[in-house]
Design an enzyme around this catalytic site. Structure first.
Site, PDB file in Angstrom:
ATOM      1  N   GLY B  65      10.209  -0.654 -11.032  1.00  0.00           N
ATOM      2  CA  GLY B  65       8.913  -0.032 -11.003  1.00  0.00           C
ATOM      3  C   GLY B  65       7.655  -0.048 -10.068  1.00  0.00           C
ATOM      4  O   GLY B  65       8.060  -0.513  -8.758  1.00  0.00           O
ATOM      5  N   SER B  66       6.581  -0.173 -10.841  1.00  0.00           N
ATOM      6  CA  SER B  66       5.284  -0.365  -9.975  1.00  0.00           C
ATOM      7  C   SER B  66       5.366  -1.715  -8.964  1.00  0.00           C
ATOM      8  O   SER B  66       5.777  -2.557  -9.634  1.00  0.00           O
ATOM      9  CB  SER B  66       4.046  -0.218 -10.852  1.00  0.00           C
ATOM     10  OG  SER B  66       3.004  -0.512 -10.064  1.00  0.00           O
ATOM     11  N   SER B  67       4.311  -1.486  -7.968  1.00  0.00           N
ATOM     12  CA  SER B  67       4.280  -2.740  -7.056  1.00  0.00           C
ATOM     13  C   SER B  67       3.050  -3.840  -8.017  1.00  0.00           C
ATOM     14  O   SER B  67       2.807  -4.860  -7.508  1.00  0.00           O
ATOM     15  CB  SER B  67       3.917  -2.420  -5.672  1.00  0.00           C
ATOM     16  OG  SER B  67       2.551  -1.349  -6.001  1.00  0.00           O
TER      17      SER B  67
END
Lengths: 426, 139
Positions: B65-67
């Site tokens: 998922g997200s950084s």
């Protein structure tokens, strides 16, 4: 990890305490990765200071910018003055829209933190583009350029579509990279790390935005962080479609790069994308996978909709214009809020085009700089949301507790007018 | 009698910690997947949704998922809700940076699949200095 003389001198403190802390972070990080060395970069997209929730909640004083940057962007417990950035650095998403922060329910405290962070970024020379899509507003990396970007949707876009080279970085690695112009030379910086590992044959025609999103969402969930190469029935993938596709694939899984044979720069042929090796696995995407992704994204059980968000990743002008055409002369339902997000620089153009005014007359708002999932902004009392973004539909239930409908932009606009969800899978 | 299994791998963050394991076969999202102030998994369709890794040894395949992964796990440390230690399978930039900023003992590259061998509730010792994991299970 091998360091050059210059890197060793920075680590020894020659560039001052902040650049030393940056080098220490990069060495710790590169060692865990097993990277052999660092690579120079002059293109960083990063997260800034403490204006987002979870960041501003865990520091002693989020108004102390130097200490906050040291802790949250360099993972250093020391306090020192942060010098101007060395590498060209772009600021990603912010905590509020400077124009509509009150409607977004942003507190005076948060507003003060955001404004202080913005002024600090200006002092450091960080470009305040405040968007998840720097490649839409002036930072378009060239083929082969070594970058240090965070924001998973932007990482997958510049790797796959532009052929730039970045891993999915984080706040601390981009903070460090901005100060010393270095990042670990690992995986997607290397030619062999960019080759496709899985072959996906697309047997359901992919044309509109929603289908590109569903394909991406299924890919991420199925392949985790593999590098897929896609062949088959793919319609033209313009910027807005590949932006949505990549964002979805990087949300349900961890895909940071893909290849489209004959389209993306490192995939002239299937064999070239695979680097001459056989694919580890071959998968097929049909209507069944598309329906599964659609069902997984729709979490709403109630038919009413009180909040509709469009523009994740931030909308292009083309997308804003489409919404204007769908809404012109009509009126959003009194119990429904319609918020549309675009980068600030593009909102300035939308102002000039007259789009902002048309949207406002229709009861919608054109917003910039932030988004509901990251800034945790929503209309007061909103419970049921709808969006045309796979990424936002995935995150809204977890970050804002909103049950969420997912559909096309047309579904969303019609639902905004009706005040209830009218979308369905076609 | 207690069963004991010893696994060797690569220590990626120094230090030793032991405690009850929390195991998942699903990768974890940092941003939008956890509530960092309590260490609770919040992703709607995750098999651990509602459970907290605070003060437990987190055993999982890796990050997705997200950084914002490392930022959210750094926040667990600052909020006192970090796991005691981490055992994971798949290296990525998200998890490597997360290991660095979370500052808990961590081991990867184990000689056998930890997701096969460790069950939630097992008592696990993680030696990040030597890259060794010891699993103890009551019959």
């Amino acid at each position: 990890m091998h360091l050059t003389d210059e890197e060793q001198r920075l680590l020894d403190g020659e560039g001052g305490p902040a650049r030393r802390a940056a080098m220490q972070l990069l060495v710790r990080y590169g060692t865990v990765l097993g990277a052999e060395r660092l690579v120079d970069t002059n293109n960083v997209a990063g997260g800034g200071v403490a204006s987002l929730p979870n960041r501003r909640d865990v520091v002693a004083d989020p108004m102390d910018m130097d200490a906050t940057f040291a802790l949250l962007s360099l993972d250093s417990d020391e306090t020192f003055e942060i010098p101007p950035v060395k590498a060209n650095t772009f600021k990603l998403i912010e905590g509020m829209d400077p124009r509509h922060w009150q409607i977004q329910g942003v507190s005076e405290r948060t507003k003060a933190i955001v404004e202080r962070s913005q002024s600090f970024c200006g002092k450091l020379g960080i470009s305040k583009c405040n968007t998840c899509t720097p490649y839409q507003v002036g930072n378009v990396p060239v083929f082969g350029e070594h970058c240090a970007w965070m924001e998973s949707s932007a990482v997958i876009y510049i790797n796959s579509v532009l052929g730039a080279r970045t891993n999915c970085e984080g706040a601390q690695s981009t903070g460090a990279a901005s100060l010393v112009g270095k990042i670990p030379y690992w995986r997607l910086h290397t030619p062999e790390g960019r080759r496709a590992t899985h072959h996906v044959r697309v047997e359901h025609r992919i044309d509109d935005m929603m289908d590109w999103g569903l394909l991406g969402y299924w890919l991420g969930e199925t392949l985790d962080d593999a590098i897929p190469v896609l062949t088959g029935d793919l319609g033209p993938g313009e910027l807005r479609k590949l932006k949505h596709f990549g964002a979805a694939a990087a949300t349900s899984g961890g895909i940071e790069m893909y290849h489209l044979v004959g389209r993306t720069p490192e995939a002239p042929t299937l064999d070239a994308a695979l680097g001459g090796r056989p694919a580890r696995e071959e998968l097929v995407f049909t209507d069944a996978q598309r329906r599964e992704a659609y069902a997984n994204l729709n979490s709403a059980t109630e038919p009413t909709v009180d909040f509709i968000m469009l523009g994740c990743p931030h909308n292009s002008l083309e997308q804003v214009r489409l919404i204007v055409r769908l809404l012109e002369g009509r009126k959003v339902h009194a119990d429904t809020a319609l918020w549309i997000f675009t980068p600030g620089a593009l909102r300035d153009v939308a102002d000039r085009q007259g789009y902002t005014e048309i949207l406002q007359k229709a009861g919608a708002m054109l917003m910039s700089d932030t988004c509901p999932a990251l800034g945790r902004v929503k209309p007061e009392g909103a419970r049921v949301a709808a969006t045309d973004s796979c990424k936002q539909a995935h995150y809204l239930p977890a970050t804002l507790g909103l049950q969420t409908h997912f559909g096309t932009v047309e579904d969303c606009v019609e639902s905004a007018i009706a005040g209830r969800w009218v979308g369905r899978l076609r | 009698m207690t069963t004991e299994i010893i696994l060797r791998g690569r220590g990626v963050h120094p230090g030793c910690a032991e405690g009850e394991a929390l195991v998942t076969r699903m990768p974890i999202s940092g941003f939008g997947g956890i509530h960092p102030l309590s260490g609770t998994i919040t992703e709607r369709r995750h098999e651990l949704v509602g459970q907290s890794f605070k003060d437990r040894v987190l055993v999982f395949p890796g990050a997705k998922g997200s950084s914002g992964w490392a930022s959210n796990f750094q926040a667990t440390r600052l909020a006192g809700a970090a796991p005691l230690a981490m055992i994971f399978c798949k290296m990525s930039t998200k998890i490597a940076l997360g290991v660095v900023v979370m500052r808990v003992p961590a081991v990867t590259d184990l000689e056998a699949d930890p997701l096969e061998l460790i069950r939630s509730g097992d008592h696990v010792c993680v030696d990040g200095d030597r890259g060794i994991v010891v699993i103890r299970r009551q019959p």
